[in-house]
Design a protein around this motif. Structure first.
Motif, mmCIF file in Angstrom:
data_model
loop_
_atom_site.group_PDB
_atom_site.id
_atom_site.type_symbol
_atom_site.label_atom_id
_atom_site.label_comp_id
_atom_site.label_asym_id
_atom_site.label_seq_id
_atom_site.Cartn_x
_atom_site.Cartn_y
_atom_site.Cartn_z
ATOM 1 N N GLY A 11 46.364 47.873 21.493
ATOM 2 C CA GLY A 11 47.252 49.259 21.487
ATOM 3 C C GLY A 11 47.987 49.766 22.800
ATOM 4 O O GLY A 11 48.506 49.960 23.363
ATOM 5 N N GLY A 12 46.729 50.487 22.973
ATOM 6 C CA GLY A 12 46.922 51.768 24.175
ATOM 7 C C GLY A 12 47.142 51.171 25.416
ATOM 8 O O GLY A 12 47.893 51.234 26.420
ATOM 9 N N ALA A 13 46.358 49.559 25.335
ATOM 10 C CA ALA A 13 46.516 48.867 26.781
ATOM 11 C C ALA A 13 48.711 47.937 26.997
ATOM 12 O O ALA A 13 48.762 48.203 27.289
ATOM 13 C CB ALA A 13 45.267 47.135 26.854
ATOM 14 N N LEU A 14 49.297 48.123 25.410
ATOM 15 C CA LEU A 14 50.695 47.304 25.440
ATOM 16 C C LEU A 14 51.672 48.396 25.591
ATOM 17 O O LEU A 14 52.302 48.329 26.143
ATOM 18 C CB LEU A 14 50.786 46.442 24.235
ATOM 19 C CG LEU A 14 49.614 45.623 23.914
ATOM 20 C CD1 LEU A 14 50.413 45.597 22.153
ATOM 21 C CD2 LEU A 14 50.618 44.012 24.252
ATOM 22 N N ALA A 16 50.439 51.050 27.773
ATOM 23 C CA ALA A 16 50.233 51.326 29.089
ATOM 24 C C ALA A 16 51.202 50.381 29.825
ATOM 25 O O ALA A 16 51.810 50.627 30.707
ATOM 26 C CB ALA A 16 48.567 51.541 29.446
ATOM 27 N N THR A 17 51.179 49.365 29.780
ATOM 28 C CA THR A 17 51.534 48.359 30.046
ATOM 29 C C THR A 17 52.979 48.428 30.046
ATOM 30 O O THR A 17 53.844 48.347 30.881
ATOM 31 C CB THR A 17 51.715 46.538 29.536
ATOM 32 O OG1 THR A 17 50.500 46.300 29.731
ATOM 33 C CG2 THR A 17 52.626 45.353 30.124
ATOM 34 N N GLY A 18 53.656 48.577 28.705
ATOM 35 C CA GLY A 18 55.311 49.016 28.522
ATOM 36 C C GLY A 18 55.458 50.080 29.976
ATOM 37 O O GLY A 18 56.601 50.559 30.147
ATOM 38 N N LEU A 19 54.796 51.312 29.532
ATOM 39 C CA LEU A 19 55.033 52.534 30.751
ATOM 40 C C LEU A 19 54.828 51.859 32.436
ATOM 41 O O LEU A 19 56.043 52.652 32.840
ATOM 42 C CB LEU A 19 53.992 53.764 30.152
ATOM 43 C CG LEU A 19 53.711 54.823 29.279
ATOM 44 C CD1 LEU A 19 52.688 55.463 28.709
ATOM 45 C CD2 LEU A 19 55.451 54.699 29.069
ATOM 46 N N TRP A 20 54.278 51.005 32.453
ATOM 47 C CA TRP A 20 53.518 50.865 33.611
ATOM 48 C C TRP A 20 55.275 49.720 34.247
ATOM 49 O O TRP A 20 55.685 50.305 35.310
ATOM 50 C CB TRP A 20 52.615 50.292 34.067
ATOM 51 C CG TRP A 20 52.401 48.996 35.039
ATOM 52 C CD1 TRP A 20 52.674 47.796 36.059
ATOM 53 C CD2 TRP A 20 52.363 49.654 36.323
ATOM 54 N NE1 TRP A 20 52.571 47.724 37.377
ATOM 55 C CE2 TRP A 20 52.369 48.759 37.629
ATOM 56 C CE3 TRP A 20 51.873 51.634 37.236
ATOM 57 C CZ2 TRP A 20 51.531 49.455 38.954
ATOM 58 C CZ3 TRP A 20 51.150 51.575 38.137
ATOM 59 C CH2 TRP A 20 51.937 50.421 39.058
ATOM 60 N N GLY A 21 55.690 49.271 33.178
ATOM 61 C CA GLY A 21 57.168 48.437 33.682
ATOM 62 C C GLY A 21 58.038 49.564 34.130
ATOM 63 O O GLY A 21 58.865 49.118 34.619
ATOM 64 N N LEU A 22 58.240 50.374 32.780
ATOM 65 C CA LEU A 22 58.585 51.284 33.261
ATOM 66 C C LEU A 22 59.273 52.167 34.516
ATOM 67 O O LEU A 22 60.252 52.412 34.990
ATOM 68 C CB LEU A 22 58.894 52.364 31.628
ATOM 69 C CG LEU A 22 59.577 52.317 30.482
ATOM 70 C CD1 LEU A 22 59.408 53.329 29.309
ATOM 71 C CD2 LEU A 22 61.239 51.734 31.047
ATOM 72 N N ALA A 23 58.039 52.101 35.004
ATOM 73 C CA ALA A 23 57.836 53.499 36.472
ATOM 74 C C ALA A 23 58.364 52.588 37.293
ATOM 75 O O ALA A 23 58.327 52.636 38.273
ATOM 76 C CB ALA A 23 56.612 53.951 36.108
#
Length: 138
Positions: A11-14, A16-23
């Motif tokens: 869940g944390g990796a998902l 982080a992936t979403g936040l990275w994509g937003l950034a």
């Protein structure tokens, strides 16, 4: 315990992936996204959860066989109303563009709520008939 840790890690990796994509996206309004996300959290914690607790408290005197049915119907109706409310209120409607929100959303919400009520009533009726038959067979 290991499954829980694995689940939290995935869940944390998902997240982080979403936040990275937003950034990384240059056309995403991060402040607007944060306000939208915060509003969703606020709507859940300040509106939906207290309503669920109130429905649970208000239905404690119902017979146990019908309590879950009534609670479910009230929660479905409440959630549908919460989602439809901006449309019913006409938020975003503009006089210069009648194609925005062109439908009678209030009437349509009432139709959906009537369908939820009718379905709950049919299920309750079937439960009552089944209960009478099982008591009569003894």
């Amino acid at each position: 315990m290991k499954r829980r840790i694995l689940g939290h890690g995935v869940g944390g990796a998902l997240i982080a992936t979403g936040l990275w994509g937003l950034a990384r996206e240059s056309d995403v309004d991060l402040v607007g996204w944060a306000v939208w996300f915060g509003g969703a959290v606020l709507a859940h914690d300040a509106v939906l959860v207290p309503c669920v607790l109130l429905v649970g408290a208000a239905t404690t005197r119902l017979p146990r066989s019908y309590r879950r049915l009534v609670q479910g119907a009230l929660m479905v109706g409440g959630t549908v109303t919460l989602v439809a409310l901006p449309f019913v209120l006409g938020l975003g409607r503009r006089a210069d563009n009648p194609s925005i929100l062109p439908l009678p959303y209030g009437r349509n919400l009432l139709i959906v709520l009537a369908a939820v009520l009718a379905l709950a009533a049919c299920i309750a009726l079937c439960q009552g008939i089944r209960g009478r038959r099982s008591h009569g067979d003894r």
